[in-house]
Enzyme design. Structure first.
Site, mmCIF file in Angstrom:
data_model
loop_
_atom_site.group_PDB
_atom_site.id
_atom_site.type_symbol
_atom_site.label_atom_id
_atom_site.label_comp_id
_atom_site.label_asym_id
_atom_site.label_seq_id
_atom_site.Cartn_x
_atom_site.Cartn_y
_atom_site.Cartn_z
ATOM 1 C CB CYS A 1 -0.899 7.090 0.617
ATOM 2 S SG CYS A 1 -2.080 6.229 1.567
ATOM 3 C CD GLU B 1 -1.986 2.092 1.208
ATOM 4 O OE1 GLU B 1 -1.858 2.964 0.262
ATOM 5 O OE2 GLU B 1 -2.250 2.766 2.430
#
Length: 250
Positions: A55, A21
């Site tokens: 993110c 991720e």
């Protein structure tokens, strides 16, 4: 992305599965029929949450040229009102410091590059004097297509604004990023709200919101944002091994 590639390469030696991720450079596509005030408030929240150290941060705005001036004014006003401080210094504090000195220096170096590229810093752009690694919430405007800031993840309180002319251009340029984690579409046109998300190649696409995470829905990206999913039944499957045992009852 580089760290994730090293992890994947290391895991290949023993053929281990990995869940990556990784980073993002989330585009926020604001069409000419969008609720501009809502979009500006959405970027204020989703672009600067955790000081932009997120993110899925709403860090790259693409706004239709016909409403760019109005939207930018609204966004700059919103961002100029963000209160920065340490925990416990007041209920109005929205964001804190960078996670470390080294990371703060990386963000400030990115802002120096912005200046060297001749881009406009409409608000912010500097370290905040005093103890700690605090950086002013920053909006970079008049960003041309292909500028480094449109594809480089800064991971700090920095949002860029660029314009587009047509829906086709907006989708094409939004997809031109090494990361494909998350994106958002801002429009009041129901047909566009269905067509645009289909064409945006990101693991999560929000319509008229950004960075709204639901535990029952998967979270993860494509391309340089990695593979595998957090949250939801997809994550349970991702972290499970499937084994089949078959008996002959003859």
């Amino acid at each position: 992305m580089g760290s994730g590639q090293k992890v994947a390469a290391s895991a290949a030696n023993t053929v281990k599965r990995v869940h990556l991720e990784l980073g993002g450079k989330a585009p926020v596509v604001v069409f000419d029929d969008a609720d501009l005030e809502a979009a500006a408030k959405g970027v204020r929240s989703a672009g600067f949450w955790n000081g932009g150290q997120e993110c899925g941060s709403a860090c790259r705005v693409l706004v239709h040229e016909s409403v760019a001036k109005q939207f930018t004014e609204l966004l700059v006003r919103e961002v100029s009102e963000i209160s920065v401080g340490t925990p416990g210094t007041g209920d109005d504090v929205e964001i804190g410091s960078m996670i470390s000195k080294a990371h703060s220096q990386r963000v400030l170096a990115a802002l120096d590059d912005v200046r060297k590229d001749g881009l406009t810093i409409a608000v912010g752009g500097n370290a905040i004097e005093g103890p700690g690694y605090f950086i002013e919430p920053t909006v970079v405007t008049d960003v041309p297509a292909g500028a480094a800031i449109t594809s480089t993840e800064i991971f700090g309180p920095v949002v860029s604004v660029e314009t587009f002319s047509t829906d086709e251009e907006a989708i094409t340029r939004a997809n031109e990023t090494p990361y494909e984690l998350a994106a958002s579409v801002w429009t009041t046109n129901s047909a566009r709200s269905l067509s645009a998300p289909r064409r945006l190649d990101f693991g999560t696409v929000w319509v008229n919101s950004h960075l709204v995470i639901a535990n029952e829905m998967p979270w993860g990206g494509f391309k340089g944002s990695g593979y595998g999913r957090d949250l939801s039944v997809y994550a349970l499957e991702d972290f499970s091994r499937t084994k089949h045992v078959m008996y002959n009852h003859g």
